[in-house]
Design an enzyme around this catalytic site. Structure first.
Site, PDB file in Angstrom:
ATOM      1  N   GLY A  64     -57.443  85.671 -46.220  1.00 25.44           N
ATOM      2  CA  GLY A  64     -58.174  86.343 -46.784  1.00 25.44           C
ATOM      3  C   GLY A  64     -58.389  87.926 -45.966  1.00 25.44           C
ATOM      4  O   GLY A  64     -57.582  88.132 -45.030  1.00 25.44           O
ATOM      5  N   SER A  65     -59.487  88.282 -46.241  1.00 21.54           N
ATOM      6  CA  SER A  65     -59.476  89.777 -45.528  1.00 21.54           C
ATOM      7  C   SER A  65     -59.857  89.730 -44.029  1.00 21.54           C
ATOM      8  O   SER A  65     -60.082  90.569 -43.520  1.00 21.54           O
ATOM      9  CB  SER A  65     -60.614  90.512 -45.967  1.00 21.54           C
ATOM     10  OG  SER A  65     -60.543  90.801 -47.594  1.00 21.54           O
ATOM     11  N   THR A  66     -60.108  88.205 -43.394  1.00 18.52           N
ATOM     12  CA  THR A  66     -60.089  88.381 -41.900  1.00 18.52           C
ATOM     13  C   THR A  66     -58.820  88.758 -41.273  1.00 18.52           C
ATOM     14  O   THR A  66     -59.041  89.255 -40.238  1.00 18.52           O
ATOM     15  CB  THR A  66     -60.441  86.928 -41.441  1.00 18.52           C
ATOM     16  OG1 THR A  66     -59.346  86.053 -42.021  1.00 18.52           O
ATOM     17  CG2 THR A  66     -61.905  86.403 -42.008  1.00 18.52           C
TER      18      THR A  66
ATOM     19  N   LYS B 140     -57.217  91.375 -42.221  1.00 22.69           N
ATOM     20  CA  LYS B 140     -57.284  92.806 -42.126  1.00 22.69           C
ATOM     21  C   LYS B 140     -57.323  93.316 -40.577  1.00 22.69           C
ATOM     22  O   LYS B 140     -56.879  94.461 -40.174  1.00 22.69           O
ATOM     23  CB  LYS B 140     -58.363  93.388 -42.895  1.00 22.69           C
ATOM     24  CG  LYS B 140     -57.987  93.091 -44.471  1.00 22.69           C
ATOM     25  CD  LYS B 140     -59.064  93.480 -45.300  1.00 22.69           C
ATOM     26  CE  LYS B 140     -58.802  93.462 -46.820  1.00 22.69           C
ATOM     27  NZ  LYS B 140     -60.100  93.858 -47.585  1.00 22.69           N
TER      28      LYS B 140
END
Length: 482
Positions: free
Chosen positions: A213-215, A217
């Site tokens: 997921g957004s980790t 990014k």
């Protein structure tokens, strides 16, 4: 001698020669294979004829050996706080092949490692006294992670970013290795553990890559800063909101529709976890540049040994631009282990340099003499420049101070982090995965922590990196920084 007797004699001689040839072949060529065969009980009898060497955590042994009754296997393995350390030790079983550290250092622990032999052992053929495995695990940090995960299905990894020493590896639900040590009862326990839908034998910290997921990014942001796509984390990006995935009519939404994500800076985009910014950023960079940065952090490494081999975290290839956009937010076919995401934070926290993570400090012989020191043989690799690392540290601190990661705040400590809530199932039909990767510093001590919660008792609306994973990371960091 008549012809019939002579022929019989020759035939008999040939049979004797064939028998001798076969005996020689079995003894000298097949002998080792037969000796090493898993069904050869003599191996188990020899292995468990004496107590095994031990695995050490925090100066104390977390393993032992106990005498058995009415068995030709004289000793069996025992474990202290078995569930707490199962993801570290694995198990040594009279019935099954050893795993984790028990398997990697099997020869050292049962005394058959040639480095343990004395001159007298060589002369007499006696098995040497077993050696010892000294881990880097901090018992307080390990317990904090285990207790904080509680009844959640998930994992946590803590690393000292300066040294690469792994301070904690926890996978829940866990299991007691002691249930598998005795040949008389191991079969029943084995069937029960394998029938459990929660898969307690799976080491989720090292061997279950899932969408981060957004980790992820953080990896995309690092690639953009290193490439020069954006000069710093406070420069506005070219990021329409909503962002339409290339080649489609699908608009990529943000978790918070009111967040200031249009043309947001990298700092703001991390603070609010803006999908539009990082999806567009991945497309602007192109899959090759994002992949190159991911691989610098450790993705796609098929030989990630700590020394237990972790499953490969994957950044995919050969995608269209729409799929590349989704990889920018840690979806599509991107997968990572908690170890991998802890390594991402470790490199950022350590000024852009990644020290090879390891959970064994040294191995010794029975007298305590060091056979191999792993703390002295670590490698260091520059992942990003110190400038990029410092900017990402600052942006991660903003996430914790006033962004999506406020549940990781620790009084008196500097904490930076990144949340992630990864979609699970077709059209996100299943409970999402909650992630948090972070670093903390206080009084000269540093630690990086990654947490993944696969399943919990929380309502679906409450599943988030900040709600489920960040509090676990906070507890682990507090224990490491105390």
């Amino acid at each position: 001698m008549n012809k019939t007797i002579r022929r019989a004699s020759v035939f008999t001689l040939l049979l004797v020669l064939a028998l001798l040839a076969r005996a020689t072949w079995v003894q000298f060529y097949d002998g080792k294979a037969l000796a090493d065969d898993k069904d050869n009980r003599r191996n188990a009898i020899e292995t468990y004829a004496d107590p095994l060497g031990n695995i050490i955590v925090g100066g104390d042994s977390i393993t032992g050996s106990a005498a058995t009754k009415h068995s030709d296997l004289k000793y069996k393995r025992t474990y202290k706080d078995g569930k707490l350390y199962a993801a570290v030790t694995g198990y040594a079983s009279q019935a099954y092949a050893p795993t984790q550290l028990e398997g990697i250092y099997r020869d050292l622990l049962d005394g058959t490692d040639n480095r343990l032999k004395t001159v007298m052992d060589t002369v007499t053929g006696k098995r040497a006294d077993p050696g010892t495995v000294v881990t880097t695990i901090d018992p307080d940090v390990q317990k904090a992670a285990y207790d904080a995960l509680g009844d959640k299905k998930g994992a946590a990894v803590a690393i000292d970013p300066k040294t690469g020493r792994i301070l904690a590896i926890v996978s829940t639900p866990s299991y007691d290795p002691s249930s598998l040590t005795d040949a008389n009862t191991a079969g029943t326990a084995w069937k029960k553990l394998n029938a459990d839908s929660d898969k307690p034998l799976t080491n989720r910290a090292l061997r279950q890559p899932l969408p981060p997921g957004s980790t992820f990014k953080l990896v995309v942001a690092a690639a953009a800063l290193e490439d020069g796509l954006y000069p710093n984390v406070d420069k506005k990006t070219d990021s329409p909101d909503p962002y339409t995935l290339p080649g489609t009519t699908r608009d990529l939404s943000n978790e918070n529709p009111n967040a200031p994500c249009e043309n947001a800076t990298i700092r703001t985009a991390l603070q609010y976890s803006c999908n539009n910014v990082f999806a567009k950023m991945a497309v602007s960079l192109g899959q090759d540049k994002v992949k190159a940065m991911a691989e610098k952090f450790g993705f796609n490494d098929t030989e990630q040994d700590v020394p237990v081999r972790a499953y490969t975290s994957v950044y995919p290839s050969d995608m269209d631009r729409s799929s590349t956009a989704l990889t920018g937010i840690g979806q599509y076919d991107v997968t990572a282990t908690p170890l991998q995401m802890a390594m991402v934070s470790a490199a950022i926290a350590n000024g852009g340099k990644l020290v090879s993570p390891h959970m064994v400090s040294q191995i010794t012989d029975s007298g305590g003499d060091v056979l191999e020191n792993y703390d002295d043989s670590t490698s260091t690799k520059e992942i990003v420049s110190s400038s990029t690392a410092e900017q990402l540290q600052s942006a991660m601190q903003t996430v914790v101070q006033k962004g999506t990661g406020t549940n990781a705040q620790i009084s008196g400590a500097t904490v930076g982090g990144k949340t992630g809530t990864a979609q699970h199932g077709e059209n996100n039909s299943k409970t999402p995965y909650a992630w948090f990767t972070s670093y903390g510093e206080k009084g000269g001590k540093e630690v990086t922590v990654a947490v993944m919660v696969e399943q919990s008792n929380a309502a679906r609306s409450e599943v988030s990196g900040n709600g489920l994973a960040a509090p676990v990371a906070k507890a682990v960091m507090q224990a490491a920084l105390k």
